[in-house]
Design a protein around this motif. Structure first.
Motif, short mmCIF file in Angstrom:
data_model
loop_
_atom_site.label_atom_id
_atom_site.label_comp_id
_atom_site.label_asym_id
_atom_site.label_seq_id
_atom_site.Cartn_x
_atom_site.Cartn_y
_atom_site.Cartn_z
N LEU A 152 48.38 36.21 34.44
CA LEU A 152 48.53 37.70 34.21
C LEU A 152 49.81 38.02 35.08
O LEU A 152 50.12 37.48 35.97
CB LEU A 152 47.62 38.56 34.83
CG LEU A 152 46.17 38.21 34.11
CD1 LEU A 152 44.83 38.81 34.76
CD2 LEU A 152 46.26 38.73 32.63
N ALA A 153 50.97 38.64 34.45
CA ALA A 153 51.99 39.22 34.86
C ALA A 153 52.36 40.45 34.77
O ALA A 153 51.94 41.26 33.82
CB ALA A 153 53.30 38.33 34.54
N GLY A 154 53.11 41.18 35.52
CA GLY A 154 53.58 42.50 35.31
C GLY A 154 54.36 43.08 36.28
O GLY A 154 54.43 42.34 37.74
N VAL A 155 54.88 44.40 36.52
CA VAL A 155 55.56 45.31 37.42
C VAL A 155 54.46 45.43 38.47
O VAL A 155 53.15 45.36 38.10
CB VAL A 155 56.42 46.32 36.96
CG1 VAL A 155 57.32 45.75 36.06
CG2 VAL A 155 55.22 47.12 36.26
N ASN A 156 54.78 46.11 39.66
CA ASN A 156 53.86 46.32 40.74
C ASN A 156 53.06 47.62 40.16
O ASN A 156 53.45 48.47 39.36
CB ASN A 156 54.80 46.83 41.89
CG ASN A 156 55.79 45.89 42.32
OD1 ASN A 156 56.79 45.53 41.22
ND2 ASN A 156 55.63 45.22 43.49
N THR A 194 45.36 42.78 38.98
CA THR A 194 44.30 42.26 39.61
C THR A 194 42.80 42.88 39.08
O THR A 194 42.01 41.93 38.93
CB THR A 194 44.46 42.47 41.09
OG1 THR A 194 45.65 42.20 41.63
CG2 THR A 194 43.08 41.71 41.95
N THR A 195 42.85 44.01 38.86
CA THR A 195 41.73 44.54 38.20
C THR A 195 41.49 43.87 36.75
O THR A 195 40.38 43.60 36.66
CB THR A 195 42.05 46.00 38.06
OG1 THR A 195 42.28 46.62 39.13
CG2 THR A 195 40.64 46.84 37.45
N THR A 196 42.65 43.72 36.16
CA THR A 196 42.32 43.04 34.77
C THR A 196 41.81 41.68 35.01
O THR A 196 41.07 41.28 34.22
CB THR A 196 43.79 43.02 33.89
OG1 THR A 196 44.17 44.42 33.82
CG2 THR A 196 43.60 42.51 32.61
N ALA A 197 42.19 41.04 35.88
CA ALA A 197 42.02 39.67 36.20
C ALA A 197 40.45 39.54 36.42
O ALA A 197 39.67 38.94 35.86
CB ALA A 197 42.71 39.21 37.55
N LEU A 232 40.92 29.50 33.51
CA LEU A 232 41.22 29.48 34.69
C LEU A 232 42.34 30.83 34.34
O LEU A 232 43.22 30.99 33.87
CB LEU A 232 42.25 28.27 35.18
CG LEU A 232 43.21 28.68 36.46
CD1 LEU A 232 42.66 28.76 37.67
CD2 LEU A 232 44.11 27.22 36.38
N ILE A 233 42.08 31.79 35.30
CA ILE A 233 42.73 33.10 35.40
C ILE A 233 43.54 33.19 36.83
O ILE A 233 43.17 33.09 37.68
CB ILE A 233 41.82 34.14 35.20
CG1 ILE A 233 40.87 34.09 34.00
CG2 ILE A 233 42.39 35.76 35.17
CD1 ILE A 233 39.89 35.24 34.05
N VAL A 234 45.16 33.23 36.32
CA VAL A 234 46.04 33.43 37.31
C VAL A 234 46.50 34.67 37.56
O VAL A 234 46.87 35.41 36.78
CB VAL A 234 47.29 32.34 37.16
CG1 VAL A 234 48.12 32.45 38.45
CG2 VAL A 234 46.69 30.95 36.96
N GLU A 291 47.68 31.53 27.31
CA GLU A 291 48.16 33.04 27.26
C GLU A 291 48.93 33.40 28.49
O GLU A 291 48.52 33.37 29.61
CB GLU A 291 46.81 33.92 27.07
CG GLU A 291 46.13 33.80 25.77
CD GLU A 291 46.79 34.77 24.65
OE1 GLU A 291 47.89 35.05 24.83
OE2 GLU A 291 46.03 35.02 23.65
N THR A 292 49.97 34.09 28.20
CA THR A 292 50.62 34.65 29.39
C THR A 292 50.77 36.21 29.01
O THR A 292 51.34 36.64 28.04
CB THR A 292 52.11 34.21 29.44
OG1 THR A 292 52.09 32.63 29.61
CG2 THR A 292 52.90 34.86 30.57
#
Lengths: 307, 440
Positions: free
Chosen positions: A109-113, A118-121, A190-192, A225-226
């Motif tokens: 999981l990536a994205g801007v601030n 974290t909630t999505t994770a 594994l969720i990063v 998945e990214t």
């Protein structure tokens, strides 16, 4: 799931409906005449949904041309045509999460601030633990104060293990450990969770690319998945975000969060259309099960027919 | 920030500048571009409509048409209207006659409230106040701990309690501030959607519990058309005294800044740039408008420099820059000073004419600066004054000494040479009266 998505989304949108949607609905019902005002309203609706000026103008021009050709076309027909065009733009690729045929599936999981990674994770982990999968989460946001604690609390809440180091640790090192742990403990998923980063910071984008390489070295073919996490309130900058994140790590899908507000999240239409990145998941609330599969048709209806 | 809008407006005005006299049709062509640019910059649809109408009214006037440089006048009208739309004058927090002054930060999830709370505390601590931070985000996991860690970093006390009673926590925090003599209380609240009835009611209860002197709305600069809805909703419900625009170090055009003020009538007070805790600056409408029009934001740059660089050093440096006499020692010195002013990309974007010079996409890797420093420090004094003497064997020694490679040393020497060349060009351009000239 489509029904429930629509219901929830509409509940959110209904509260903000006052202006445009209603005017459009009135236009459709009360004034079947397809005139300039009708098209101006359509354009305004699209722009206010954050589709962007260019795409909105292109779509409305197409519709004007269509109306000219089909002189008897009603407002309802034109709206339906717009609906199908928008669905088409969103629907190029599969919206299902790609998982490994066997072994560990890695989701980055990536994205801007502040976009909601974290909630999505946490919500994503819940979805897999509910299905009886063994989930490990990796706290690769070692920068933001207490981000690790936040993910650990989510881990306890949803029944997933969390691999973490100390604040300020090298994210690549945490990820390396998490990959080893996932393999050793025979995890299914594994969720990063990575640190929020503005796409304008090139050193942070390189750091993300490195994290991706470390994952790929540990598990060939990973990450499967990214996902770029995008806040539904995001304006035109979303396109630039997606473009640069895609260059850095090869984004395979979008998660559209905070759709339970009044923002319609139209920027994902522009992103999907320009960069061919499908929307995979949407966040529609604060509850742990408020992360849902994306349904293009329902999403478009919610933008155009907020009822 | 705002670079893309600047470019688009410049393109729009280029067409105006090309002609001697303006017709109403010319103005319309330019304004269509302004409208497009503003919409793409996320300025709200309705705000854009009003703005363009106001400009048209003024620009297609007789006075403008008959003047000698109509294009300049149209640009001036747009500029003036932009300043007006942005709020005319900078507005800052006013302190209550009887301390403590209570500030409540509110906003959507992820807009940057917690970071902003710490930045605000740091800013006012530096100005001699004694702030108390209050961790009243009782929902997001570890939010309270986040604020505590940030408070420790800046040496500001943080009041926190377990439990879900945000209004109670806030009230007791204010009592604590009175007892221990804090004159400023900054309350970090939970992120909430403006349509979430339950949480908006909680915010109202917090307001009624402590009667804050100001509720500040924290808004992400990347917000699109919805900025207006959320600002209106918060303002209608609890009354917003001002706005803080965060994440302005993204390349978002930040049109939200234009609309927020227009629809709420409340000023943008601060802008947040960067994750470091000193990244909070006052919002200056005139500077922002100048920036929108490609005049560069030299005033902010001067402010930052004055805060961090002594006057003699600056004068000395200016002389050297003008004469393009830059030794590696100066290079190092300059690097350190510039770094203390903020991220390099930021600084460059504030210089007028930078976009035109093709430096727009100049990427600056902050980490590589550490290598540069190490390399220069591994040189002898003689080498720093006269880099021409650095031969192959000296290069090998420098590389060993700094833990880098000979290639790195070569690259630095080349960069240094190029910088000198660039400076010489600037100096030459300056002498001819071009280069850094403002676009008007």
């Amino acid at each position: 799931m489509g029904e429930s998505f629509l219901a929830r989304l509409n509940r959110g949108l209904a509260r903000a409906r006052a202006g445009l949607g209603e005017r459009l609905a009135n236009l459709l019902q009360g004034h079947p005449a397809v005139d300039d005002e009708f098209f101006d309203d359509l354009e305004e609706l699209l722009i206010q949904s954050d589709l962007g000026m260019n795409l909105s103008a292109t779509l409305v021009d197409e519709l004007r041309a269509y109306a000219k050709k089909e002189r008897r076309a009603s407002g309802e027909e034109i709206t339906r045509r717009l609906e199908s065009r928008l669905t088409e733009l969103l629907d190029g690729q599969s919206h299902a999460l790609q998982l490994a045929p066997q072994g560990v599936s890695v989701i980055l999981l990536a994205g801007v601030n502040g976009s909601g990674k974290t909630t999505t994770a946490g919500k994503l982990a819940w979805r897999f633990t509910q299905a009886g999968r063994r989930v490990i989460m990796c706290a690769a946001d070692t920068f933001r104060a207490a981000a690790i604690d936040q993910l650990v609390i989510w881990g306890e809440r949803v029944g997933a293990q969390v691999v973490h180091h100390q604040e300020g640790a090298d994210p690549a090192a945490v990820v390396f450990d998490a990959v080893s742990a996932a393999l050793a403990r025979k995890a299914d998923v594994l969720i990063v969770d990575t640190a929020g980063r503005l796409h304008t910071k090139s050193n942070l984008m390189q750091e993300l690319a490195k994290v991706t390489r470390v994952i790929g070295k540990g598990i060939p073919g990973a990450p499967h998945e990214t996902l770029l996490v995008v806040d539904a309130t995001t304006g035109m900058n979303g396109l630039e975000q997606a473009r640069i994140f895609q260059e850095a790590t090869g984004v395979t899908g979008l998660v559209l969060t905070k759709l339970d507000g009044t923002a319609r999240g139209g920027i994902v239409v522009t992103i999907s259309h320009s960069l061919h990145i499908p929307v995979k998941l949407i966040g529609v609330g604060e509850q742990v099960d408020d992360l849902q599969d994306f349904d293009a048709g329902a999403f478009v209806s919610a933008i155009l027919r907020p009822h | 920030m705002f670079e893309s809008l600047t470019e688009k407006l410049q393109q729009a005005f280029q067409k105006l500048r090309g002609k001697g006299k303006l017709t109403a049709a010319d103005v319309d062509v330019a304004l269509r571009e302004v409208r497009l640019a503003l919409l793409e910059a996320d300025v709200n649809y309705k705000v854009v409509r009003d703005f363009v109408a106001r400009i048209r009214e003024q620009a297609v006037g007789e006075e403008v048409m008959q003047s000698l440089t109509p294009a300049q006048q149209v640009i001036k009208i747009v500029h003036t209207e932009l300043i007006h739309l942005l709020g005319d004058r900078p507005v800052t927090l006013s302190f209550a006659p009887n301390p403590p002054t209570i500030i409540l930060l509110a906003g959507l999830q992820g807009s940057g409230k917690t970071t902003t709370a710490a930045k605000l505390a740091k800013l006012y601590k530096q100005r001699g106040h004694s702030p108390l931070l209050v961790a009243a985000d009782v929902y997001r996991p570890a939010a309270r701990k986040q604020l505590q860690i940030l408070g420790d970093q800046i040496g500001v006390a943080v009041y926190t309690e377990e439990g879900q009673d945000a209004p109670g926590i806030t009230a007791r925090a204010v009592g604590e501030a009175r007892r221990s003599g804090h004159d400023l209380v900054i309350v970090d609240t939970a992120g909430r959607l403006h349509v979430d009835e339950e949480l908006m009611a909680e915010l109202e209860r917090m307001k009624n519990a402590v009667h804050p002197h100001a509720i500040l709305l924290v808004v992400d600069a990347m917000t699109g058309q919805d900025a207006v809805n959320l600002a209106t909703a918060f303002h209608d419900r609890v009354g917003v005294a001002g706005i803080i625009l965060t994440k302005l170090d993204s390349d978002a055009r930040g049109g939200a800044a234009l609309s927020l003020r227009a629809v709420t009538g409340r000023p943008v007070m601060f802008v947040g740039t960067g994750e470091k805790l000193d990244g909070l600056e006052p919002f200056y409408p005139d500077r922002m408008a100048s920036r929108l029009l490609g005049m560069g934001d030299i005033l902010t740059l001067i402010d930052r420099a004055q805060a961090r660089v002594s006057a003699e050093k600056a004068a000395e440096m200016e002389r050297k820059l003008r004469q393009a006499q830059l030794t590696l020692d100066d290079f190092l010195d300059q690097l350190e000073q510039v770094r203390s002013m903020g991220p390099l990309g930021d600084i460059l974007s504030m210089l007028p004419g930078m976009n035109k010079l093709g430096l727009k996409n100049l990427e600056v890797d902050e980490r590589s600066l550490a290598h540069v420093e190490a390399i220069v420090r591994s040189m002898t004094r003689e080498e720093r004054q006269n880099p021409a003497i650095i031969d192959a064997s000296r290069r090998r020694r420098i590389a060993r000494g700094s833990g880098t490679s000979v290639q790195d040393v070569n690259r630095l020497l080349k960069q240094y040479e190029e910088t000198r060349k660039l400076l010489r060009q600037f100096a030459a351009k300056g002498a001819r009266g071009r280069g850094f000239k403002l676009p008007f």
